[in-house]
Each structure stands twice: as C-alpha cells, then as structure tokens.
Design an enzyme around this catalytic site. Sequence first.
Site, mmCIF file in Angstrom:
data_model
loop_
_atom_site.group_PDB
_atom_site.id
_atom_site.type_symbol
_atom_site.label_atom_id
_atom_site.label_comp_id
_atom_site.label_asym_id
_atom_site.label_seq_id
_atom_site.Cartn_x
_atom_site.Cartn_y
_atom_site.Cartn_z
ATOM 1 N N THR A 19 49.104 38.707 9.240
ATOM 2 C CA THR A 19 47.921 38.259 9.956
ATOM 3 C C THR A 19 46.743 39.204 9.717
ATOM 4 O O THR A 19 46.918 40.415 9.595
ATOM 5 C CB THR A 19 48.205 38.163 11.460
ATOM 6 O OG1 THR A 19 48.751 39.403 11.930
ATOM 7 C CG2 THR A 19 49.193 37.043 11.747
ATOM 8 N N ASP A 20 45.552 38.636 9.644
ATOM 9 C CA ASP A 20 44.351 39.373 9.289
ATOM 10 C C ASP A 20 43.778 40.115 10.485
ATOM 11 O O ASP A 20 44.295 40.012 11.606
ATOM 12 C CB ASP A 20 43.318 38.392 8.722
ATOM 13 C CG ASP A 20 42.304 39.076 7.819
ATOM 14 O OD1 ASP A 20 42.387 40.307 7.668
ATOM 15 O OD2 ASP A 20 41.437 38.379 7.256
ATOM 16 N N LYS A 21 42.712 40.830 10.258
ATOM 17 C CA LYS A 21 42.050 41.617 11.298
ATOM 18 C C LYS A 21 41.674 40.739 12.485
ATOM 19 O O LYS A 21 41.049 39.690 12.333
ATOM 20 C CB LYS A 21 40.795 42.271 10.722
ATOM 21 C CG LYS A 21 39.979 43.054 11.748
ATOM 22 C CD LYS A 21 38.717 43.620 11.118
ATOM 23 C CE LYS A 21 37.856 44.332 12.150
ATOM 24 N NZ LYS A 21 36.600 44.863 11.563
ATOM 25 N N VAL A 67 43.449 38.838 14.283
ATOM 26 C CA VAL A 67 44.252 37.634 14.465
ATOM 27 C C VAL A 67 45.465 37.945 15.336
ATOM 28 O O VAL A 67 46.136 38.959 15.147
ATOM 29 C CB VAL A 67 44.705 37.061 13.111
ATOM 30 C CG1 VAL A 67 45.604 35.840 13.299
ATOM 31 C CG2 VAL A 67 43.485 36.701 12.264
#
Length: 431
Positions: free
Chosen positions: A153-155, A157
């Site tokens: 998962t990205d920043k 998220v």
Amino acid sequence: MGVPSLRAAAGALSRACGWWSPRLGPRLLRSPPMAGNVQAPAPVGVRLQQDRKARGGWQGGARIWEETEQQAKKLKSSGDEDGKQHRKLPKRKIVLLMAYSGKGYHGMQRNVGSSQFKTIEDDLVSALVRSGCIPENHGEDMRKMSFQRCARTDKGVSAAGQVVSLKVWLIDDILEKINSHLPSHIRILGLKRVTGGFNSKNKCDARTYFYMLPTFAFAHKDRDVQDETYRLTAETLQSVNRLLACYKGTHNFHNFTSQKGPREPSAQRYILDMYCEEPFVREGMEFAVIKVKGQSFMTHQIRKMVGLVVAIVKGYAPESVLARSWGEAKVDVPKAPGLGLVLERVHFEKYNQRFGNDGLHEPLDWAQEEAEVAAFKEQHIYPAIVSTERHERSMAQWLSTLPVHDFSATAHAAAKVPSPLEGSEGDGDSD
C-alpha cells in the site's frame, strides 16, 4: 582359600576403597597389588556385609547423580527467566490478518536502512521482535523469516484486511503479545497456519480495494456547488456506476500508472468488478464508497481509475477518453488523492480449494474476524478519512486542478523495454 574366594575378597576390598568400577574392575584385578600393601582377607561374613555396603554406596551415588541431573534439566527448562525458552520451538509458517490506518506513514513496505520515512512494517517488525516470536536478526533481515505482504500500500493508504506471511515461534498468547507492542491504529486481527511454501503475494488470487470520497466530487462543474451541502442524486450515481462498469475485464492500463509502456505485458490487468455504493453522511458531509476487485493493480492505478471517472462525470473530459486510454496513445489521466484508498480484502480462492478442506489447514476466508474488521474501520479508518478531508480538503483542492489537464492529447507513448524493477512491481499490488 581358593582362587574364586580370593577374587571375591579383592573385589570387595576394591569396592570398599572406592576405586572399583564395573568397567575398570576386571583390569584392576589383573594387576597385582604392590608389595607391602596386601591386607589379610576378612572373614566370609564380613566380606559379604562389606560387599553389600559397597554396592549400596555405588547405587546410592548413582541415584544422587541421576536426581541431580534431572533437577538441573527441570531448572533449565522451567526456570527460563531470560525469556529464551520459546527459541527452542520450531518455526512455523503463518499468515497474519492486519488492519491499519495509513495516515502519517509512507506506505506499507519497509525501507531497510532508511529511518527517515516511517512505514507500517517498521512498527510491525519491531512488535514481532519485542513480543519474542522472531529473533532480532530476523527483524534486521526480513528474508530470514520468509516475510511477504499481499499488497504494498502507498503513502497514506489504509488497510482493513492486509495479509502477511512469515515464519515465527508460536509462543503462547501470540496475538495479544504482538498487539501489546503496536499502536492502536495498527492491529493484528487474526492468525492462521499455512503450508510451508505459502507466499501471501504469489498465492493471492485477487484484491479488493475501496475508495471513500465526498460525493461533491461528482457534482457537475457548471451546475452544482462543491461544498458539504451537496447530495448525490440517484441519476448521477447511475451514471457513475455505468462508467465504472466499463473497467471490468482485461484492459491495457499503461496510462494509469507511471513508467509503463503500452506494449509491456505487465500493463494488462484484469478487473473483476467495480461499482459505487449508496452514499452516507458523516459529520454533516456526504460520502460514497467505490469498490474495485482485481487480480492485481499497479502503482496509482486505482486512484487514476477513480480520477478519470470523476473528470468525466464533472464534465471536464468526454466519455470517449475512457476507451482511448486503453490504446497506445498517451492520455493525461488525473490521479485522485490517496487519502480515501483502503485495501479492504485479499482473496485466496485457489489455495482454499486445494488446502482449505484437507483436514490440516484452515481456509483463508476470515469470516470469524469480520466483526473486528468492521469495528476497526469504524474506529480508525473512516474517522481518519472524514477528519482529514474536513480539515485539509484534499479532494476539494485536487478537484481545482482538473481544468489544467489536457484530455484531448493524442501523443503516442514510445515503446519502452521493461526493467526488472517494473516486472516485480507488476506482480503485486502497490497502490
């Protein structure tokens, strides 16, 4: 006195003196005593009594030695005050069901050697070491515990159903001990034993995300005011779902990520379903949840899928741009904010079909944990999204950038040779 009597007397004498042993006794008997040290043999009755005492002394000594050794073993096993007893347990492959709020974190995946950007895995690995279910050196090199996550998962998220696989010592009360070393916005909600070769990333058939956004994002740019009083109409919701359904199936999503050429095989992605649920009101602001299920997603793919539909519904882009974005032409696709994106669930259908009912392993469906997952979303994920949106207005600020996008661009993207890094990115979910 005959020879047998002499040998018996010598044996009794040697036992009484304490230098006899069952193994060395015969050798000592063959060696004659030195001159001047021979004593007269005792009478037969005395010899028998001495013999019994000697044997009793030997047996008593053996018992004392055995009891001492047993006590030492018990103390070693039960008196393990330094907490290292569990290290003798065999490591087992397990999966952990995780839920976390991603606000303030630079994504899920740990950046070893970089303490500048804090990730979810930094806190997780620290809790695993401090709880005593992995050694400290495994925390320094996660490959030693065969660690793998389903999605990177990205920043910013969040996740309600992230699953990671790893090898641990199955200590008592393992979930309680791990959670005791985690912040409240990161929880381990479930644990299951899996096969020794299980890899949560490779065995994952599909991933379901949801994107929570204020419904004023769908307000038309010419007719409706973009503020907290906006309410989504049934007609607009129907239009949104019609556009979202166009994503279903296999398409070339090279325009929905960075550093992907139109002819790269990894740009082809299969979407099983995508739709928007009925809106709801939180703290006076109306929100809606868009759900998307796919085999895997590339970096920023979901946020761009949402962003393009929002741009079409608001009237900034024609519907034709959706089909054109799957061609080789380079299309300017806007990327929606990362705030509302949440990994809701990961799916293991093939694994469950093969091992879920074999009598040895549990199916990875997490039905018993659904109540805890729902409670975590209500307590940590939804409030974080609502509060941040109200105070930072990330969606409203992003909407103001839509007019600067050129949705009529027809420049062709040059074919690009995929790199090894891109190949690994395409194999898993990193949004």
